[in-house]
Design a protein around this motif. Structure first.
Motif, PDB file in Angstrom:
ATOM      1  N   ALA A  34      45.259-149.050  13.713  1.00  0.00           N
ATOM      2  CA  ALA A  34      45.043-149.005  15.158  1.00  0.00           C
ATOM      3  C   ALA A  34      44.987-147.551  15.589  1.00  0.00           C
ATOM      4  CB  ALA A  34      46.156-149.737  15.899  1.00  0.00           C
ATOM      5  N   LEU A  35      44.369-147.322  16.725  1.00  0.00           N
ATOM      6  CA  LEU A  35      44.284-145.987  17.299  1.00  0.00           C
ATOM      7  C   LEU A  35      45.240-145.947  18.474  1.00  0.00           C
ATOM      8  CD1 LEU A  35      42.756-143.393  16.739  1.00  0.00           C
ATOM      9  CD2 LEU A  35      40.965-144.173  18.288  1.00  0.00           C
ATOM     10  N   SER A  36      46.317-145.170  18.320  1.00  0.00           N
ATOM     11  CA  SER A  36      47.349-145.130  19.351  1.00  0.00           C
ATOM     12  C   SER A  36      46.937-144.265  20.530  1.00  0.00           C
ATOM     13  CB  SER A  36      48.657-144.605  18.749  1.00  0.00           C
ATOM     14  OG  SER A  36      49.654-144.523  19.736  1.00  0.00           O
ATOM     15  N   ALA A  37      46.232-143.152  20.265  1.00  0.00           N
ATOM     16  CA  ALA A  37      45.824-142.260  21.353  1.00  0.00           C
ATOM     17  C   ALA A  37      44.630-141.429  20.909  1.00  0.00           C
ATOM     18  CB  ALA A  37      46.975-141.349  21.772  1.00  0.00           C
ATOM     19  N   VAL A  38      43.761-141.113  21.868  1.00  0.00           N
ATOM     20  CA  VAL A  38      42.625-140.223  21.638  1.00  0.00           C
ATOM     21  C   VAL A  38      42.561-139.270  22.816  1.00  0.00           C
ATOM     22  CG1 VAL A  38      40.144-140.042  21.252  1.00  0.00           C
ATOM     23  CG2 VAL A  38      41.361-142.081  20.484  1.00  0.00           C
ATOM     24  N   ARG A  39      42.535-137.964  22.524  1.00  0.00           N
ATOM     25  CA  ARG A  39      42.475-136.966  23.591  1.00  0.00           C
ATOM     26  C   ARG A  39      41.356-135.976  23.306  1.00  0.00           C
ATOM     27  NH1 ARG A  39      48.870-135.677  25.031  1.00  0.00           N
ATOM     28  NH2 ARG A  39      49.445-137.857  25.460  1.00  0.00           N
ATOM     29  N   PRO A  40      40.196-136.180  23.921  1.00  0.00           N
ATOM     30  CA  PRO A  40      39.075-135.250  23.696  1.00  0.00           C
ATOM     31  C   PRO A  40      39.096-134.080  24.678  1.00  0.00           C
ATOM     32  CG  PRO A  40      38.315-137.169  24.923  1.00  0.00           C
ATOM     33  CD  PRO A  40      39.783-137.364  24.685  1.00  0.00           C
ATOM     34  N   VAL A  41      38.775-132.895  24.190  1.00  0.00           N
ATOM     35  CA  VAL A  41      38.673-131.693  25.022  1.00  0.00           C
ATOM     36  C   VAL A  41      37.376-130.983  24.667  1.00  0.00           C
ATOM     37  CG1 VAL A  41      39.700-129.474  25.637  1.00  0.00           C
ATOM     38  CG2 VAL A  41      41.181-131.437  25.124  1.00  0.00           C
ATOM     39  N   VAL A  42      36.525-130.705  25.656  1.00  0.00           N
ATOM     40  CA  VAL A  42      35.251-130.034  25.421  1.00  0.00           C
ATOM     41  C   VAL A  42      35.448-128.527  25.507  1.00  0.00           C
ATOM     42  CG1 VAL A  42      32.890-129.719  26.239  1.00  0.00           C
ATOM     43  CG2 VAL A  42      33.952-131.984  26.332  1.00  0.00           C
ATOM     44  N   GLN A  43      34.921-127.793  24.502  1.00  0.00           N
ATOM     45  CA  GLN A  43      34.953-126.330  24.495  1.00  0.00           C
ATOM     46  C   GLN A  43      33.529-125.822  24.326  1.00  0.00           C
ATOM     47  OE1 GLN A  43      37.505-125.613  21.123  1.00  0.00           O
ATOM     48  NE2 GLN A  43      39.377-125.727  22.345  1.00  0.00           N
ATOM     49  N   CYS A  44      33.063-124.994  25.234  1.00  0.00           N
ATOM     50  CA  CYS A  44      31.702-124.465  25.191  1.00  0.00           C
ATOM     51  C   CYS A  44      31.726-122.943  25.153  1.00  0.00           C
ATOM     52  CB  CYS A  44      30.896-124.936  26.397  1.00  0.00           C
ATOM     53  SG  CYS A  44      30.576-126.717  26.399  1.00  0.00           S
ATOM     54  N   ALA A  45      31.151-122.357  24.082  1.00  0.00           N
ATOM     55  CA  ALA A  45      31.002-120.905  24.025  1.00  0.00           C
ATOM     56  C   ALA A  45      29.833-120.463  24.888  1.00  0.00           C
ATOM     57  CB  ALA A  45      30.790-120.455  22.589  1.00  0.00           C
ATOM     58  N   ALA A  46      28.818-121.302  24.990  1.00  0.00           N
ATOM     59  CA  ALA A  46      27.639-121.038  25.829  1.00  0.00           C
ATOM     60  C   ALA A  46      26.964-122.373  26.054  1.00  0.00           C
ATOM     61  CB  ALA A  46      26.690-120.052  25.150  1.00  0.00           C
ATOM     62  N   ARG A  47      26.041-122.397  26.958  1.00  0.00           N
ATOM     63  CA  ARG A  47      25.332-123.646  27.226  1.00  0.00           C
ATOM     64  C   ARG A  47      24.572-124.084  25.958  1.00  0.00           C
ATOM     65  NH1 ARG A  47      24.409-126.699  31.441  1.00  0.00           N
ATOM     66  NH2 ARG A  47      22.548-128.019  31.542  1.00  0.00           N
ATOM     67  N   GLY A  48      24.762-125.317  25.578  1.00  0.00           N
ATOM     68  CA  GLY A  48      24.129-125.814  24.366  1.00  0.00           C
ATOM     69  C   GLY A  48      24.915-125.527  23.110  1.00  0.00           C
ATOM     70  N   ASP A  49      26.057-124.830  23.230  1.00  0.00           N
ATOM     71  CA  ASP A  49      26.904-124.515  22.077  1.00  0.00           C
ATOM     72  C   ASP A  49      28.315-125.016  22.378  1.00  0.00           C
ATOM     73  OD1 ASP A  49      28.059-123.546  19.801  1.00  0.00           O
ATOM     74  OD2 ASP A  49      28.099-121.446  20.435  1.00  0.00           O
ATOM     75  N   CYS A  50      28.486-126.319  22.276  1.00  0.00           N
ATOM     76  CA  CYS A  50      29.751-126.946  22.648  1.00  0.00           C
ATOM     77  C   CYS A  50      30.356-127.697  21.473  1.00  0.00           C
ATOM     78  CB  CYS A  50      29.542-127.927  23.817  1.00  0.00           C
ATOM     79  SG  CYS A  50      29.006-127.131  25.350  1.00  0.00           S
ATOM     80  N   ARG A  51      31.682-127.744  21.484  1.00  0.00           N
ATOM     81  CA  ARG A  51      32.417-128.512  20.490  1.00  0.00           C
ATOM     82  C   ARG A  51      33.372-129.448  21.209  1.00  0.00           C
ATOM     83  NH1 ARG A  51      35.223-124.991  16.128  1.00  0.00           N
ATOM     84  NH2 ARG A  51      36.134-123.957  17.926  1.00  0.00           N
ATOM     85  N   LEU A  52      33.578-130.600  20.606  1.00  0.00           N
ATOM     86  CA  LEU A  52      34.497-131.585  21.174  1.00  0.00           C
ATOM     87  C   LEU A  52      35.728-131.659  20.283  1.00  0.00           C
ATOM     88  CD1 LEU A  52      34.904-133.816  23.359  1.00  0.00           C
ATOM     89  CD2 LEU A  52      33.985-135.431  21.666  1.00  0.00           C
ATOM     90  N   GLU A  53      36.836-131.125  20.767  1.00  0.00           N
ATOM     91  CA  GLU A  53      38.084-131.183  20.002  1.00  0.00           C
ATOM     92  C   GLU A  53      38.814-132.469  20.361  1.00  0.00           C
ATOM     93  OE1 GLU A  53      42.301-129.026  20.233  1.00  0.00           O
ATOM     94  OE2 GLU A  53      40.684-127.654  19.643  1.00  0.00           O
ATOM     95  N   VAL A  54      39.099-133.261  19.332  1.00  0.00           N
ATOM     96  CA  VAL A  54      39.712-134.569  19.542  1.00  0.00           C
ATOM     97  C   VAL A  54      41.031-134.637  18.776  1.00  0.00           C
ATOM     98  CG1 VAL A  54      39.366-137.059  19.452  1.00  0.00           C
ATOM     99  CG2 VAL A  54      37.382-135.547  19.620  1.00  0.00           C
ATOM    100  N   ARG A  55      42.059-135.110  19.476  1.00  0.00           N
ATOM    101  CA  ARG A  55      43.316-135.402  18.790  1.00  0.00           C
ATOM    102  C   ARG A  55      43.403-136.903  18.599  1.00  0.00           C
ATOM    103  NH1 ARG A  55      48.837-135.225  21.844  1.00  0.00           N
ATOM    104  NH2 ARG A  55      48.534-137.484  21.755  1.00  0.00           N
ATOM    105  N   PHE A  56      43.459-137.314  17.338  1.00  0.00           N
ATOM    106  CA  PHE A  56      43.591-138.733  17.011  1.00  0.00           C
ATOM    107  C   PHE A  56      45.028-139.021  16.605  1.00  0.00           C
ATOM    108  CE2 PHE A  56      39.002-138.187  15.821  1.00  0.00           C
ATOM    109  CZ  PHE A  56      38.474-139.078  16.743  1.00  0.00           C
TER     110      PHE A  56
END
Length: 637
Positions: A515-537
């Motif tokens: 089961a997935l107890s929690a998911v917390r996504p955070v978007v980080q963008c160095a520039a437009r079109g250069d983004c990463r999605l940091e997720v804590r599972f």
């Protein structure tokens, strides 16, 4: 005027131009492959670190785990070292390889021109440049054995021209490349005994004596001396069906002809013959005395237990290509004596069509190999992690990173950690405690294939090192991870939290045991079109017995898929095969987002078996055969 009315000088210029073009193409190809982190094995890194250490006065290498001369008698490395010392970069070895390949091709043209004429010689030059085994050799890693074809052609040229001194010096050079190449020198001696007339004793006994003496010295004296750990080469184990010692192997090969016949003509070897000879087979067999120059190398590959020796996809097959084409050339020289020019031209043309088809039909694996790195959107992320590694600090790394980290005294392969032993020295492997930086790719093909075959054993080895010894997350993108020991404010990449008060509320049950107890996504963008999605599972194990699981993720908007990737929960540090009932496994995973328009997006997950065949099959937009479930949403501005 040359054969068929083509001017000699024009053919010579075409030959020089084609050789320069071949060298330029392969140097460019290798440059893009290297800068795209496309070397997915350790061979280039092994020889680059050895060359770097020779420049510093040492023959030892931490990647080898010993003196490199204890593995193979590759004394040619000392002659390449001065060039490497001037241009200290792994690309130097690849450039040398391409230049020697092109030079060897031109020597072959000169031989063929003398035997067949300029235009047919030019055609044979193309046959060599386009041979699939050569293409795979040049696109796969680096080995000093790949220098051999150039010197084989040179030795044959001097042999044909009766220039004994130059021939003997070239034979000495062949002896320095690798211990198995020495057998070609011996075979040249037998050729001399039969075809040099009054000079047969000089042309026969001298190379035979040289080859036998050097072969014995390298294989039974020098390699064991430098290996120190074992009295004989680890490669004898590749012929264990014939015995455990060189004497047993040779004796059983000689006294078991039926077994030898069936081993040589096994199904993998029949495919190997087809790939290696193609349309050349019948023509080569008409000149068996030339083909016999490579007989020991043929047997070495045909009888080995390693599957890599039974295919053209690596460097091994390229060593025998010169003998094949020299034999075909000799056959065509016989044809030329008995055919009219028109008939001779027709048969050369027919062979040319066959060669073109043969090369084209054997490109599939090359396309797959190039697809690993060409246009890989993660290439910039590989580079970002490498830039964060301090120069000269000890580091353990995955295959794709190794070649970019060779200029340091201590470099170790992450594959050794998973394997639990060093493949080259045969000893158990324990990562030295002074190594405090790890640059890892948990999705590299060799590692993942090993993990999917034996997930529990490999996971336990990786877990012992990276779960308990203070390794902290420093940076990552998807399965590319930079870890450092004891970072003051670092966090764990994977950890097991105390069991919470278990309730069904807030849990997303993915199947009966996870089961997935929690998911917390955070978007980080160095520039437009250069983004990463940091997720804590936060993964919750609901079962006491887990199987090896992976998760397929996709980024969607209104049901449309924009990005798909796969990942093993807990990486390979604490994967599901190690989970216990009620374990709450927390991990951090960073997705590389493609360029997306502003708006709201969903992250969907689906569980799949952690099988090599399941990974990297689905580009974005392709329907998935995995039941997917929305687990989180995020906004892009």
């Amino acid at each position: 005027m040359a054969v068929f009315g083509v001017r000699d000088k024009i053919c010579d210029l075409w030959a020089v131009g084609l050789c320069f073009l071949a060298a330029a193409v392969w140097i460019g190809f290798n440059y893009f492959q290297f800068t795209s982190f496309g070397y997915k094995d350790w061979d280039l890194a092994l020889y680059a670190q050895v060359s770097w250490n020779i420049c510093r006065g040492s023959c030892s290498s931490t990647l080898w785990g010993m003196n490199f001369l204890g593995n193979h008698a590759e004394y040619i490395a000392f002659f390449a070292a001065p060039i490497y010392c001037l241009f200290r970069h792994p690309l130097t070895l690849l450039v040398l390889n391409a230049l020697l390949f092109a030079f060897g091709a031109y020597i072959f043209y000169v031989i063929a021109r003398y035997k067949l004429g300029h235009l047919p010689g030019l055609m044979f030059l193309l046959f060599y440049l386009l041979h699939p085994a050569n293409i795979y050799m040049l696109s796969y890693e680096f080995h000093f054995e790949s220098f051999a074809p150039c010197f084989i052609f040179l030795a044959y040229y001097f042999f044909e021209r009766d220039r004994f001194r130059a021939f003997f010096i070239t034979c000495l050079a062949l002896c320095l490349i690798k211990e198995n190449i020495v057998t070609i020198v011996v075979m040249f001696g037998f050729l001399g005994l039969f075809f040099k007339g009054k000079k047969r004793w000089l042309w026969g006994l001298a190379p035979i004596a040289l080859g036998c003496a050097v072969f014995y010295l390298e294989l039974f004296v020098l390699i064991p001396y430098f290996h120190k750990i074992s009295s004989q080469s680890v490669y004898w184990s590749m012929y264990q069906s014939y015995g455990s010692t060189p004497v047993q192997i040779a004796g059983n090969i000689a006294t078991q002809p039926a077994k030898l016949f069936f081993d040589i003509f096994s199904a993998p070897n029949r495919l190997y013959f087809q790939q290696l000879f193609g349309p050349h087979l019948l023509f080569a067999l008409i000149s068996p005395h030339i083909l016999a120059l490579g007989l020991p190398i043929f047997l070495q590959n045909l009888l080995a237990t390693a599957w890599t020796n039974h295919t053209i996809y690596f460097h091994y097959a390229a060593t025998v290509v010169p003998m094949i084409l020299l034999a075909v050339m000799n056959t065509f020289a016989l044809f030329k004596k008995v055919m009219t020019p028109v008939k001779f031209l027709i048969i050369v043309f027919v062979l040319s069509v066959g060669v073109a088809g043969h090369s084209f039909n054997n490109c599939e694996y090359l396309a797959r190999r190039v697809d690993w790195w060409w246009g890989n959107p993660l290439n910039s992320h590989y580079e970002r992690l490498v830039r964060q590694v301090d120069k000269n600090e000890p580091v353990v790394a995955s295959f794709a990173f190794l070649g970019h980290l060779t200029e340091r005294p201590e470099l170790y392969s992450f594959y050794y950690v998973a394997q639990g032993s060093n493949s080259l020295n045969g000893l158990p492997f324990v990562l030295p405690s002074r190594v405090r930086t790890a640059v890892l790719d948990f999705d590299e093909p060799e590692l993942f294939a090993r993990f999917s075959n034996e997930p529990l054993v490999n996971a336990q080895r990786i877990n012992r090192e990276f779960f308990y010894n203070g390794w902290k997350w420093a940076d990552s993108t998807e399965d590319l991870v930079l870890l450092k020991k004891d970072l003051p404010e670092g966090r764990l990449l994977v950890e097991v939290l105390p069991a919470p008060a278990l309730t069904a509320q807030g849990q997303k049950r993915l199947n009966f045991d996870i089961a997935l107890s929690a998911v917390r996504p955070v978007v980080q963008c160095a520039a437009r079109g250069d983004c990463r999605l940091e997720v804590r599972f936060d993964w919750l194990s609901l079962s006491a017995e887990q199987i090896s699981r992976a998760v397929r993720m996709q980024v969607t908007q209104n049901g449309r898929s924009f990005y798909v990737t796969e990942h093993i929960p807990g990486y390979m540090i604490y994967p599901s095969v190690l989970w216990k009932k009620n374990d709450l496994v927390r991990e951090y995973f960073v997705l590389r987002l493609p360029p997306l328009a502003a708006g709201s997006y969903d992250l969907e997950l689906g569980l799949i078996p952690a099988s090599f065949d399941n990974f990297n099959k689905y580009p974005a937009g392709m329907p998935l055969d995995t039941p997917m479930r929305k687990v989180a949403s995020f906004e892009l501005d």
